[in-house]
Design an enzyme around this catalytic site. Structure first.
Site, mmCIF file in Angstrom:
data_model
loop_
_atom_site.group_PDB
_atom_site.id
_atom_site.type_symbol
_atom_site.label_atom_id
_atom_site.label_comp_id
_atom_site.label_asym_id
_atom_site.label_seq_id
_atom_site.Cartn_x
_atom_site.Cartn_y
_atom_site.Cartn_z
ATOM 1 N N HIS A 98 0.827 -1.216 0.000
ATOM 2 C CA HIS A 98 0.000 0.000 0.000
ATOM 3 C C HIS A 98 0.852 1.253 0.000
ATOM 4 O O HIS A 98 0.477 2.294 -0.525
ATOM 5 C CB HIS A 98 -0.915 0.037 1.231
ATOM 6 C CG HIS A 98 -1.710 -1.207 1.427
ATOM 7 N ND1 HIS A 98 -2.803 -1.508 0.650
ATOM 8 C CD2 HIS A 98 -1.564 -2.239 2.293
ATOM 9 C CE1 HIS A 98 -3.298 -2.669 1.038
ATOM 10 N NE2 HIS A 98 -2.558 -3.142 2.028
ATOM 11 N N HIS A 116 5.546 6.507 6.943
ATOM 12 C CA HIS A 116 5.227 6.057 5.587
ATOM 13 C C HIS A 116 4.812 7.278 4.767
ATOM 14 O O HIS A 116 4.645 8.371 5.322
ATOM 15 C CB HIS A 116 4.104 5.007 5.612
ATOM 16 C CG HIS A 116 2.836 5.555 6.168
ATOM 17 N ND1 HIS A 116 2.526 5.491 7.513
ATOM 18 C CD2 HIS A 116 1.819 6.240 5.585
ATOM 19 C CE1 HIS A 116 1.370 6.099 7.718
ATOM 20 N NE2 HIS A 116 0.918 6.570 6.565
ATOM 21 N N HIS A 176 2.440 9.013 1.299
ATOM 22 C CA HIS A 176 1.320 8.975 0.354
ATOM 23 C C HIS A 176 1.715 9.858 -0.826
ATOM 24 O O HIS A 176 2.290 10.929 -0.629
ATOM 25 C CB HIS A 176 0.052 9.505 1.010
ATOM 26 C CG HIS A 176 -0.366 8.728 2.226
ATOM 27 N ND1 HIS A 176 -1.271 7.690 2.185
ATOM 28 C CD2 HIS A 176 0.011 8.836 3.535
ATOM 29 C CE1 HIS A 176 -1.437 7.193 3.394
ATOM 30 N NE2 HIS A 176 -0.671 7.863 4.247
ATOM 31 N N GLU A 192 -2.583 13.883 1.269
ATOM 32 C CA GLU A 192 -3.905 13.521 1.796
ATOM 33 C C GLU A 192 -4.624 14.775 2.273
ATOM 34 O O GLU A 192 -5.741 15.059 1.861
ATOM 35 C CB GLU A 192 -3.743 12.505 2.925
ATOM 36 C CG GLU A 192 -3.134 11.208 2.420
ATOM 37 C CD GLU A 192 -3.651 9.986 3.136
ATOM 38 O OE1 GLU A 192 -3.377 9.857 4.350
ATOM 39 O OE2 GLU A 192 -4.343 9.160 2.498
ATOM 40 N N HIS A 205 3.826 10.649 6.832
ATOM 41 C CA HIS A 205 3.164 10.446 8.124
ATOM 42 C C HIS A 205 4.103 9.753 9.101
ATOM 43 O O HIS A 205 4.676 8.716 8.764
ATOM 44 C CB HIS A 205 1.910 9.579 7.946
ATOM 45 C CG HIS A 205 0.803 10.300 7.255
ATOM 46 N ND1 HIS A 205 -0.230 9.658 6.635
ATOM 47 C CD2 HIS A 205 0.576 11.641 7.118
ATOM 48 C CE1 HIS A 205 -1.065 10.567 6.130
ATOM 49 N NE2 HIS A 205 -0.594 11.774 6.397
ATOM 50 N N THR A 252 -6.246 7.017 7.826
ATOM 51 C CA THR A 252 -6.721 7.333 6.471
ATOM 52 C C THR A 252 -6.844 6.082 5.593
ATOM 53 O O THR A 252 -7.149 6.187 4.408
ATOM 54 C CB THR A 252 -5.794 8.348 5.779
ATOM 55 O OG1 THR A 252 -4.513 7.750 5.589
ATOM 56 C CG2 THR A 252 -5.658 9.628 6.596
ATOM 57 N N THR A 253 -6.551 4.924 6.166
ATOM 58 C CA THR A 253 -6.753 3.651 5.450
ATOM 59 C C THR A 253 -7.567 2.734 6.363
ATOM 60 O O THR A 253 -7.621 2.957 7.574
ATOM 61 C CB THR A 253 -5.413 2.964 5.120
ATOM 62 O OG1 THR A 253 -4.735 2.654 6.343
ATOM 63 C CG2 THR A 253 -4.527 3.842 4.261
HETATM 64 S S1 BO1 Z 1 -2.346 6.937 8.590
HETATM 65 O O1 BO1 Z 1 -1.188 7.568 9.147
HETATM 66 O O2 BO1 Z 1 -3.620 7.507 8.984
HETATM 67 N N1 BO1 Z 1 -2.266 6.969 6.998
HETATM 68 C C1 BO1 Z 1 -2.339 5.295 9.108
HETATM 69 C C2 BO1 Z 1 -3.188 4.426 8.495
HETATM 70 C C3 BO1 Z 1 -3.216 3.106 8.891
HETATM 71 C C4 BO1 Z 1 -2.396 2.651 9.891
HETATM 72 C C5 BO1 Z 1 -1.524 3.547 10.514
HETATM 73 C C6 BO1 Z 1 -1.498 4.869 10.108
HETATM 74 N N2 BO1 Z 1 -2.502 1.338 10.183
HETATM 75 C C7 BO1 Z 1 -1.904 0.587 11.206
HETATM 76 C C8 BO1 Z 1 -1.795 -0.848 10.755
HETATM 77 C C9 BO1 Z 1 -1.295 -1.694 11.888
HETATM 78 C C10 BO1 Z 1 -0.013 -1.123 12.435
HETATM 79 C C11 BO1 Z 1 -0.223 0.337 12.796
HETATM 80 C C12 BO1 Z 1 1.017 1.044 13.333
HETATM 81 O O3 BO1 Z 1 -0.688 1.038 11.671
HETATM 82 O O4 BO1 Z 1 -3.053 -1.313 10.317
HETATM 83 O O5 BO1 Z 1 -1.134 -3.021 11.485
HETATM 84 O O6 BO1 Z 1 0.453 -1.848 13.564
HETATM 85 O O7 BO1 Z 1 2.159 0.804 12.584
HETATM 86 ZN ZN ZN Z 2 -0.629 7.732 6.230
#
Ligand code: BO1
Ligand code: ZN
Length: 262
Positions: A66, A91, A93, A104, A117, A198-199
């Protein structure tokens, strides 16, 4: 035959069927525009502890299908939020090479090229990020808007490894560096609101800090981000380019965004 990613942003309309929170309240990202902004004099600059990671330590960088994600160290944390928050991962986007509008969050309807992020969890109340993820006060994410400018040697410390994580589930070790270098110079000016992942599963568990001032990376660096990776595994006969992995802005009725600047 190379297809482009179908999961997002078109696929996101289907998220609520499987993940009810994605159709719920406090969703992110949002557009920052003047009607919803309110100055708050209590918003102090954040303090970053342990962010200056030695080059003898290592981060793990992974293509998770992703995004490209780098695990941070449990010795990194933030002060000056309602709780102490420990770093988990960062990570990005982004958009695609023809339309570099992959942030985003938007400002007055305007996208930035990409968005970083840095995900933290409330380590005063929860033992790990998994326990914190679905709690209202569980997470704090820092967002850095990226735009085109001069070559950025700090972002290159991550981007130079993209060729080793082209395909899903590939990972590589990255020498430690000061994660503070990825943030804008001005840490005192930011947007603050309560939102969500956001996912999927879109839990409404995130205290968002979006820095006002974007950070610049070069056109070549942005192009590398937009073209280096695939959502699919290396042996997949139908490679899917990893592009446009941002969520559309969400409705923001009855809510306010607090700003630390006039
Ligand atoms: S975000 O920063 O809003 N884009 C965002 C979106 C999804 C996650 C984290 C940040 N998901 C989760 C995963 C977990 C993981 C956790 C922290 O982030 O679904 O599996 O442990 O790393
Ligand atoms: Zn993110």
């Amino acid at each position: 035959q190379v297809e482009t990613q179908v999961a997002s942003p078109d696929g996101e309309k289907a998220w609520p069927k499987k993940y009810p929170f994605c159709g719920g309240v406090f969703q992110s990202p949002i557009d920052f525009h003047k009607d919803i902004l309110q100055y708050d004099s209590n918003l102090l600059p954040l303090e970053f502890i342990g962010y200056n990671v030695s080059s003898t330590d290592q981060f793990t960088l992974i293509n998770n299908g992703h995004s490209v994600k780098m695990y941070l160290l449990p010795t990194m944390y933030i002060r000056n939020l309602p709780f102490e928050y420990t770093a988990s991962q960062l990570h990005l986007h982004w958009g695609n090479r023809n339309k570099s509008e992959g942030s985003e969050h938007t400002v007055s309807g305007k996208h930035f090229a990409a968005e970083l992020h840095i995900v933290h969890f409330n380590s005063e109340k929860y033992p790990d990020v998994t326990a914190a993820m679905d709690k209202a006060d569980g997470l704090a994410v820092l967002a850095i808007l990226l735009e085109i400018g001069p070559f950025n040697p700090s972002y290159e410390k991550i981007f130079r490894h993209f060729r080793n994580v082209k395909y899903k589930d590939q990972m590589v070790r990255v020498p430690g560096f000061n994660i503070r270098e990825l943030l804008p110079d001005r840490l005192d000016e930011y947007y603050r609101y309560e939102g969500s992942l956001t996912t999927p599963p879109c839990y409404p568990s995130v205290l968002w800090t979006v820095f006002r001032h974007p950070v610049k990376i070069s056109h070549e660096q942005l192009l590398a981000l937009e073209t280096a990776m695939y959502c699919t595994e290396s042996d997949d006969p139908e490679p899917l380019e990893m592009v446009d992995n941002f969520r559309k802005v969400q409705e923001f009725h009855e809510r306010l965004v607090f700003i630390s600047f006039h």
